[in-house]
Write an enzyme that holds these catalytic residues in place. Structure first.
Site, PDB file in Angstrom:
ATOM      1  N   HIS A  41       0.646  -0.972   0.007  1.00  0.00           N
ATOM      2  CA  HIS A  41      -0.033  -0.074  -0.103  1.00  0.00           C
ATOM      3  C   HIS A  41       0.943   1.257   0.054  1.00  0.00           C
ATOM      4  CE1 HIS A  41      -3.933  -2.047   2.018  1.00  0.00           C
ATOM      5  NE2 HIS A  41      -3.229  -2.842   0.720  1.00  0.00           N
ATOM      6  N   CYS A  60      -5.710   1.936   6.161  1.00  0.00           N
ATOM      7  CA  CYS A  60      -6.345   0.763   6.450  1.00  0.00           C
ATOM      8  C   CYS A  60      -5.666   0.045   7.594  1.00  0.00           C
ATOM      9  CB  CYS A  60      -6.284  -0.177   5.090  1.00  0.00           C
ATOM     10  SG  CYS A  60      -4.575  -0.955   4.960  1.00  0.00           S
ATOM     11  N   GLU A 120       1.035   3.610   1.926  1.00  0.00           N
ATOM     12  CA  GLU A 120       1.787   4.389   3.314  1.00  0.00           C
ATOM     13  C   GLU A 120       2.879   3.218   3.404  1.00  0.00           C
ATOM     14  OE1 GLU A 120      -2.740   5.039   3.871  1.00  0.00           O
ATOM     15  OE2 GLU A 120      -1.406   3.536   2.654  1.00  0.00           O
TER      16      GLU A 120
END
Length: 150
Positions: free
Chosen positions: A50, A80, A52
Site C-alpha cells: 500500500h 487501512c 503508506e
C-alpha cells in the site's frame, strides 16, 4: 508545495502507471520529505504494498533506521488497518489524511471488513496454535541474546 500535494502526485503516478489503487503517501520529519510511495499492489503482485507501507519502507531505508520517531505521515486516504499498524510499528507520531474510510469504501475498497473482524463482529481467517513449547524455546533464546529490541 504542500506535503499532501506530494502524496497526491505519488498517487496519480501510481494510478496512471496501473500500479494499484489511488493511494500515495509521504513521510516528513523536521520539514523534510524522508520517504515517499504509492500503492503498488498490482505492479508488485504484493497485497502489502500500500502507499503508506511503500512510503514507510522508503523512509526507513533513506534514514537507515526502523524508527521514524518525530515523523508525520501524509496520505491520500485514511490508513487501512495494516497501514495503521505499520505506522504504529514505525513510531509515526501523527497521520494527516485526505479521504475518509467511508470515501474509500464508496469506491470499492473493503477496509470495513477488516474493522468488523477486528471488533469480533464477523469471522476473519481461522487460526490455531501449534508447537507452542518449541516456539517458546525460540523466544527464550531471543531474550537470552539481549539483542537490541524495537
Amino acid at each position: 508545495m504542500s506535503y499532501m500535494k506530494i502524496a497526491l502526485e505519488e498517487a496519480f503516478t501510481g494510478i496512471r502507471n496501473g500500479d494499484g489503487g489511488p493511494f500515495g503517501a509521504v513521510v516528513v520529519r523536521d520539514g523534510e520529505v524522508i520517504g515517499r510511495g504509492h500503492n503498488r499492489v498490482l505492479a508488485d503482485h504484493d497485497p502489502t504494498m500500500h502507499g503508506e507501507v511503500a512510503a514507510i519502507r522508503n523512509a526507513c531505508r533513506n534514514i537507515g533506521s526502523h524508527s521514524l520517531k518525530g515523523s508525520v505521515l501524509y496520505t491520500t486516504a485514511y490508513p487501512c488497518p495494516m497501514c495503521m499498524g505499520a505506522a504504529m510499528w514505525a513510531d509515526i507520531e501523527r497521520i494527516v489524511y485526505g479521504c475518509t474510510a467511508l470515501d474509500t469504501a464508496e469506491i470499492g475498497f473493503r477496509d470495513e471488513d477488516f474493522y468488523k473482524a477486528f471488533r469480533g463482529e464477523c469471522e476473519s481467517i481461522p487460526t490455531e496454535c501449534e508447537d507452542r513449547k518449541e516456539c517458546l524455546e525460540l523466544f527464550d533464546e531471543y531474550v537470552k541474546l539481549k539483542q537490541k529490541r524495537y
